[in-house]
Write a protein that holds these residues in place. Structure first.
Motif, PDB file in Angstrom:
ATOM      1  N   GLY A 214      43.766 -10.798  58.899  1.00 17.59           N
ATOM      2  CA  GLY A 214      44.579 -11.851  58.300  1.00 17.59           C
ATOM      3  C   GLY A 214      43.816 -13.156  58.310  1.00 17.59           C
ATOM      4  O   GLY A 214      42.688 -13.245  57.821  1.00 17.59           O
ATOM      5  N   ASN A 215      44.414 -14.181  58.934  1.00 15.94           N
ATOM      6  CA  ASN A 215      43.732 -15.482  59.014  1.00 15.94           C
ATOM      7  C   ASN A 215      43.134 -15.718  60.394  1.00 15.94           C
ATOM      8  O   ASN A 215      42.844 -16.847  60.778  1.00 15.94           O
ATOM      9  CB  ASN A 215      44.708 -16.611  58.668  1.00 15.94           C
ATOM     10  N   LYS A 216      42.935 -14.620  61.155  1.00 16.93           N
ATOM     11  CA  LYS A 216      42.374 -14.731  62.492  1.00 16.93           C
ATOM     12  C   LYS A 216      40.982 -14.117  62.554  1.00 16.93           C
ATOM     13  O   LYS A 216      40.729 -13.060  61.977  1.00 16.93           O
ATOM     14  CB  LYS A 216      43.276 -14.041  63.519  1.00 16.93           C
ATOM     15  N   GLN A 217      40.099 -14.782  63.273  1.00 17.65           N
ATOM     16  CA  GLN A 217      38.738 -14.308  63.475  1.00 17.65           C
ATOM     17  C   GLN A 217      38.600 -13.846  64.918  1.00 17.65           C
ATOM     18  O   GLN A 217      38.714 -14.637  65.854  1.00 17.65           O
ATOM     19  CB  GLN A 217      37.755 -15.440  63.178  1.00 17.65           C
ATOM     20  N   LEU A 218      38.366 -12.555  65.133  1.00 18.35           N
ATOM     21  CA  LEU A 218      38.271 -12.000  66.473  1.00 18.35           C
ATOM     22  C   LEU A 218      36.811 -11.890  66.900  1.00 18.35           C
ATOM     23  O   LEU A 218      35.961 -11.446  66.128  1.00 18.35           O
ATOM     24  CB  LEU A 218      38.933 -10.622  66.529  1.00 18.35           C
ATOM     25  N   GLU A 219      36.545 -12.279  68.138  1.00 22.14           N
ATOM     26  CA  GLU A 219      35.198 -12.254  68.685  1.00 22.14           C
ATOM     27  C   GLU A 219      35.012 -11.007  69.558  1.00 22.14           C
ATOM     28  O   GLU A 219      35.965 -10.454  70.106  1.00 22.14           O
ATOM     29  CB  GLU A 219      34.942 -13.504  69.535  1.00 22.14           C
ATOM     30  N   THR A 220      33.759 -10.572  69.692  1.00 19.17           N
ATOM     31  CA  THR A 220      33.488  -9.404  70.539  1.00 19.17           C
ATOM     32  C   THR A 220      33.790  -9.712  72.000  1.00 19.17           C
ATOM     33  O   THR A 220      33.636 -10.848  72.458  1.00 19.17           O
ATOM     34  CB  THR A 220      32.017  -8.965  70.414  1.00 19.17           C
ATOM     35  N   GLU A 221      34.228  -8.673  72.720  1.00 15.12           N
ATOM     36  CA  GLU A 221      34.498  -8.779  74.147  1.00 15.12           C
ATOM     37  C   GLU A 221      33.423  -8.036  74.931  1.00 15.12           C
ATOM     38  O   GLU A 221      32.684  -7.222  74.381  1.00 15.12           O
ATOM     39  CB  GLU A 221      35.884  -8.210  74.458  1.00 15.12           C
ATOM     40  N   TYR A 222      33.379  -8.306  76.228  1.00 15.24           N
ATOM     41  CA  TYR A 222      32.370  -7.686  77.088  1.00 15.24           C
ATOM     42  C   TYR A 222      32.572  -6.176  77.167  1.00 15.24           C
ATOM     43  O   TYR A 222      33.685  -5.684  77.324  1.00 15.24           O
ATOM     44  CB  TYR A 222      32.444  -8.282  78.491  1.00 15.24           C
ATOM     45  N   LEU A 223      31.483  -5.446  77.046  1.00 21.09           N
ATOM     46  CA  LEU A 223      31.496  -3.991  77.167  1.00 21.09           C
ATOM     47  C   LEU A 223      30.684  -3.595  78.383  1.00 21.09           C
ATOM     48  O   LEU A 223      29.474  -3.841  78.450  1.00 21.09           O
ATOM     49  CB  LEU A 223      30.908  -3.349  75.908  1.00 21.09           C
ATOM     50  N   ASP A 224      31.359  -2.968  79.353  1.00 18.62           N
ATOM     51  CA  ASP A 224      30.680  -2.457  80.538  1.00 18.62           C
ATOM     52  C   ASP A 224      30.255  -1.017  80.249  1.00 18.62           C
ATOM     53  O   ASP A 224      31.030  -0.090  80.413  1.00 18.62           O
ATOM     54  CB  ASP A 224      31.628  -2.513  81.748  1.00 18.62           C
ATOM     55  N   SER A 225      29.025  -0.846  79.820  1.00 14.81           N
ATOM     56  CA  SER A 225      28.545   0.469  79.400  1.00 14.81           C
ATOM     57  C   SER A 225      28.534   1.463  80.546  1.00 14.81           C
ATOM     58  O   SER A 225      28.871   2.639  80.376  1.00 14.81           O
ATOM     59  CB  SER A 225      27.135   0.358  78.806  1.00 14.81           C
ATOM     60  N   GLU A 226      28.141   1.003  81.728  1.00 16.36           N
ATOM     61  CA  GLU A 226      28.046   1.912  82.879  1.00 16.36           C
ATOM     62  C   GLU A 226      29.421   2.441  83.267  1.00 16.36           C
ATOM     63  O   GLU A 226      29.594   3.625  83.547  1.00 16.36           O
ATOM     64  CB  GLU A 226      27.403   1.198  84.058  1.00 16.36           C
ATOM     65  N   GLU A 227      30.410   1.562  83.287  1.00 14.87           N
ATOM     66  CA  GLU A 227      31.753   1.959  83.696  1.00 14.87           C
ATOM     67  C   GLU A 227      32.452   2.774  82.619  1.00 14.87           C
ATOM     68  O   GLU A 227      33.104   3.779  82.903  1.00 14.87           O
ATOM     69  CB  GLU A 227      32.587   0.706  84.019  1.00 14.87           C
ATOM     70  N   SER A 228      32.307   2.350  81.376  1.00 15.46           N
ATOM     71  CA  SER A 228      33.059   2.974  80.287  1.00 15.46           C
ATOM     72  C   SER A 228      32.393   4.215  79.713  1.00 15.46           C
ATOM     73  O   SER A 228      33.056   5.078  79.141  1.00 15.46           O
ATOM     74  CB  SER A 228      33.265   1.967  79.149  1.00 15.46           C
ATOM     75  N   GLY A 229      31.057   4.303  79.847  1.00 18.11           N
ATOM     76  CA  GLY A 229      30.337   5.402  79.218  1.00 18.11           C
ATOM     77  C   GLY A 229      30.092   5.178  77.742  1.00 18.11           C
ATOM     78  O   GLY A 229      29.534   6.048  77.054  1.00 18.11           O
ATOM     79  N   LEU A 230      30.477   4.013  77.239  1.00 11.65           N
ATOM     80  CA  LEU A 230      30.262   3.683  75.830  1.00 11.65           C
ATOM     81  C   LEU A 230      28.918   2.979  75.670  1.00 11.65           C
ATOM     82  O   LEU A 230      28.563   2.098  76.455  1.00 11.65           O
ATOM     83  CB  LEU A 230      31.384   2.768  75.313  1.00 11.65           C
ATOM     84  N   ALA A 231      28.177   3.345  74.638  1.00 11.34           N
ATOM     85  CA  ALA A 231      26.852   2.768  74.416  1.00 11.34           C
ATOM     86  C   ALA A 231      26.954   1.440  73.677  1.00 11.34           C
ATOM     87  O   ALA A 231      27.823   1.247  72.820  1.00 11.34           O
ATOM     88  CB  ALA A 231      25.988   3.734  73.611  1.00 11.34           C
ATOM     89  N   GLU A 232      26.083   0.526  74.023  1.00 12.10           N
ATOM     90  CA  GLU A 232      25.960  -0.730  73.292  1.00 12.10           C
ATOM     91  C   GLU A 232      24.934  -0.562  72.170  1.00 12.10           C
ATOM     92  O   GLU A 232      23.961   0.181  72.313  1.00 12.10           O
ATOM     93  CB  GLU A 232      25.508  -1.849  74.218  1.00 12.10           C
ATOM     94  N   VAL A 233      25.124  -1.275  71.093  1.00 10.50           N
ATOM     95  CA  VAL A 233      24.137  -1.296  70.014  1.00 10.50           C
ATOM     96  C   VAL A 233      22.974  -2.180  70.461  1.00 10.50           C
ATOM     97  O   VAL A 233      23.178  -3.298  70.931  1.00 10.50           O
ATOM     98  CB  VAL A 233      24.745  -1.847  68.713  1.00 10.50           C
ATOM     99  N   GLN A 234      21.758  -1.661  70.351  1.00 12.20           N
ATOM    100  CA  GLN A 234      20.593  -2.451  70.761  1.00 12.20           C
ATOM    101  C   GLN A 234      20.426  -3.661  69.844  1.00 12.20           C
ATOM    102  O   GLN A 234      20.660  -3.591  68.636  1.00 12.20           O
ATOM    103  CB  GLN A 234      19.340  -1.584  70.732  1.00 12.20           C
ATOM    104  N   SER A 235      19.991  -4.752  70.420  1.00 11.45           N
ATOM    105  CA  SER A 235      19.855  -5.990  69.638  1.00 11.45           C
ATOM    106  C   SER A 235      18.499  -6.097  68.955  1.00 11.45           C
ATOM    107  O   SER A 235      18.394  -6.630  67.848  1.00 11.45           O
ATOM    108  CB  SER A 235      20.090  -7.213  70.527  1.00 11.45           C
ATOM    109  N   ASP A 236      17.436  -5.598  69.597  1.00 17.65           N
ATOM    110  CA  ASP A 236      16.091  -5.625  69.004  1.00 17.65           C
ATOM    111  C   ASP A 236      15.736  -4.221  68.542  1.00 17.65           C
ATOM    112  O   ASP A 236      15.671  -3.287  69.352  1.00 17.65           O
ATOM    113  CB  ASP A 236      15.069  -6.114  70.027  1.00 17.65           C
ATOM    114  N   ILE A 237      15.480  -4.073  67.245  1.00 15.00           N
ATOM    115  CA  ILE A 237      15.312  -2.747  66.656  1.00 15.00           C
ATOM    116  C   ILE A 237      13.933  -2.660  66.001  1.00 15.00           C
ATOM    117  O   ILE A 237      13.659  -3.351  65.009  1.00 15.00           O
ATOM    118  CB  ILE A 237      16.416  -2.467  65.615  1.00 15.00           C
TER     119      ILE A 237
END
Length: 284
Positions: A214-237
């Motif tokens: 809508g008219n809201k802009q949502l920002e990314t939140e902290y992702l704890d990869s070790e705890e969650s098991g979810l991978a982060e997207v690498q920043s330098d490719i």
């Protein structure tokens, strides 16, 4: 400090003794053939607890004695075992280290501290004691019918809706694919893959990527990869490399019909321009 707080009951041995009473009966079977399983009839079920009453149940467990519940959370004490079963404590709200729950199960389980579990059982009582600072605390007591290990996601932010997309935007050989979006009550998970088909380094800016609702802009939140098991997207490719992972955003409001994702990525060729990688996301 949180780990220190986990040892909430200084009379744990006494409480374990009380929990044993929930699942154990006389050492000798009765004439009717009721052994240890006979205790399951001691507390008559009042049926499933309504979802809206779970918060109240943790405030006053005695009032909800006999109701069937399903609790998902994180084990925070080393389980105790004897010939009658296994006993452990868990948080029904691991994120805030709240909803202290004491569980007694009459089966042989391989439960470990820090595991995420789903417990289905019946409310049997409320247990009170002191924490390490002398403060009074209470815990809901549950006699488990079943206990199973679950994932971090299932415990912390169960998926309510999955939107499969597999959309690709290619700019100058730097490809971004929006694979899927998962909606949960307390967060939104965005799964992307970036492929660098150029001959120069590329960069992905997590903090510059926005979810527009809508008219809201949502920002990314902290992702704890070790705890969650979810991978982060690498920043330098590097050239020829692909990377995939998850971005976490706040939950979207009920009734949302569409969203827009803007991914901030570019490469080291400063002679070309990159616009935000834009994806329309239909929710309904």
């Amino acid at each position: 400090m949180k780990k220190f707080f986990k040892i909430v009951l200084i009379v744990l041995a006494v409480l374990i003794g009380l929990l044993v009473l929930l699942v154990a009966c006389s050492d000798s079977d009765t004439e009717s053939g009721k052994g240890k399983s006979g205790t399951k009839s001691e507390i008559k079920s009042k049926g499933p607890l309504a979802e809206k009453d779970y918060e109240k149940m943790y405030t006053d467990p005695k009032k909800y004695k006999g109701y069937e519940v399903t609790v998902r959370g994180k084990v925070f004490s080393e389980p105790e075992k004897d010939e009658d079963g296994v006993y452990f404590q868990m948080y029904g709200d691991p994120k805030n280290a709240e909803k202290n729950t004491m569980v007694a199960a009459d089966t042989s389980l391989k439960i470990k501290s820090d595991q995420y579990v789903e417990v289905k059982g019946i409310v049997v009582d409320e247990f009170s004691g002191e924490n390490a600072f002398g403060g009074e605390i209470s815990a809901a007591g549950i006699r488990a019918e079943s206990v199973k290990e679950i994932s971090y996601i299932d415990a912390m932010a169960p998926t309510k809706k999955t939107i499969e997309l597999n959309k690709v935007v290619d700019q100058h050989g730097l490809k971004v694919e929006l694979q899927k979006v998962e909606l949960a009550d307390n967060q939104t998970r965005v799964f992307i893959k970036i492929t660098n088909k150029t001959n120069v380094n590329a960069t992905f800016f997590d903090s510059g990527s926005k979810l527009v609702v809508g008219n809201k802009q949502l920002e990314t939140e902290y992702l704890d990869s070790e705890e969650s098991g979810l991978a982060e997207v690498q920043s330098d490719i590097l050239p020829g490399i692909e990377t995939e992972g998850v971005m976490i955003y706040p939950a979207v409001e009920a009734g949302t019909t569409s969203m827009k994702l803007l991914i901030d990525a570019s490469n080291d060729n400063y002679d070309i321009d990159f616009a935000p990688y834009t994806f329309e996301i239909p929710v309904n």
